[in-house]
Scaffold this active site. Structure first.
Site, PDB file in Angstrom:
ATOM      1  CG  HIS A   1      -1.668  -1.139   5.912  1.00 33.41           C
ATOM      2  ND1 HIS A   1      -2.248  -0.164   6.689  1.00 33.41           N
ATOM      3  CD2 HIS A   1      -1.806  -0.716   4.632  1.00 33.41           C
ATOM      4  CE1 HIS A   1      -2.688   0.810   5.915  1.00 33.41           C
ATOM      5  NE2 HIS A   1      -2.442   0.504   4.656  1.00 33.41           N
TER       6      HIS A   1
ATOM      7  NE  ARG B   1      -0.491   4.865   8.800  1.00 39.78           N
ATOM      8  CZ  ARG B   1      -1.761   4.690   9.165  1.00 39.78           C
ATOM      9  NH1 ARG B   1      -2.122   4.893  10.419  1.00 39.78           N
ATOM     10  NH2 ARG B   1      -2.671   4.319   8.284  1.00 39.78           N
TER      11      ARG B   1
ATOM     12  CB  CYS C   1      -0.900   0.003   1.239  1.00 36.71           C
ATOM     13  SG  CYS C   1      -2.073   1.382   1.255  1.00 36.71           S
TER      14      CYS C   1
ATOM     15  CG  ASP D   1      -0.620   3.946   5.350  1.00 37.84           C
ATOM     16  OD1 ASP D   1       0.306   4.457   6.008  1.00 37.84           O
ATOM     17  OD2 ASP D   1      -1.798   3.910   5.735  1.00 37.84           O
TER      18      ASP D   1
ATOM     19  CB  CYS E   1      -5.814  -0.622   4.477  1.00 41.30           C
ATOM     20  SG  CYS E   1      -5.433   0.109   2.862  1.00 41.30           S
TER      21      CYS E   1
END
Ligand code: CO
Length: 208
Positions: free
Chosen positions: A98, A46, A42, A44, A101
């Site tokens: 994750h 993080r 992803c 993302d 998400c």
């Protein structure tokens, strides 16, 4: 105009630190890359592939998009897979979702987010394919987390059905596709145990 001078400063410090540890690091790496792993994760911020795998530059080939999807007509992702398999000869393809998400959450709520709604429509398909499992759960966070897992499993199937993997396995190339989910709360990866090293695991129709 805002500047990004601090990023250049960070970069210089990073490059100097690595060069101090290994003066030949960048020279060696500039001559070739031979990663054993393709990571599809992803976007993302993080979930940074190299950092959480504790890997240096050169060790993992990376593709990231919102909600780590492998769409059959996405030439960007398909090209990354083809290059990784046919040219770099990676040994493993890792799809990593994750928990929590935002893309998965957005696919489950009733709001409109603009253009990205089209991209998230594929996640709604995953929901529809697994409606029985999903509808047994009422807690909103648990629903998102289950769909995070189901989405990864779907993407492992999608990769296994790409022309690139079908042909690689047909010619005997040893390459395994894995489905993982990352936990933002403790930094730990979970293996969904859906690994595939043969198309028969996710067989949808007969090709050749
Ligand atoms: Co995400």
């Amino acid at each position: 105009m805002k500047t990004i001078q601090h990023l250049f400063d960070n970069n210089k410090q990073w490059a100097e630190k690595i060069s101090q540890e290994d003066p030949n690091f960048f020279q060696n790496l500039s001559e070739q890359q031979s990663p054993k792993y393709l990571w599809i994760g992803c976007s993302d911020s993080r979930v940074p592939a190299n950092a959480l795998l504790n890997m240096d530059p050169g060790e993992v080939f990376v593709h990231r998009n919102i909600a780590n999807q492998v769409i059959h007509t996405d030439l960007n992702c398909l090209s990354v897979i083809q290059y990784a398999v046919d040219v770099l000869k990676v040994e493993h393809i890792i799809v990593c979702g994750h928990y929590g998400c935002g893309g998965i959450g957005a696919a489950l709520d009733d709001k409109s987010y603009g253009l990205i709604d089209n991209w998230l429509r594929h996640i709604e398909d995953v929901y529809r394919f697994n409606k029985d499992k999903m509808d047994k759960i009422t807690d909103p966070k648990e629903r998102i987390n289950l769909l995070c897992e189901l989405n990864v499993i779907e993407q492992v199937a999608n990769i296994s059905n790409t022309m690139t993997l079908v042909n690689a396995w047909k010619r005997g190339q040893d390459i395994t596709v894995h489905g993982l989910v990352y936990n933002l709360q403790d930094g730990i990866l979970k293996d969904l145990e859906v690994s595939s090293n043969d198309r028969k695991h996710y067989f949808t129709k007969s090709i050749g």
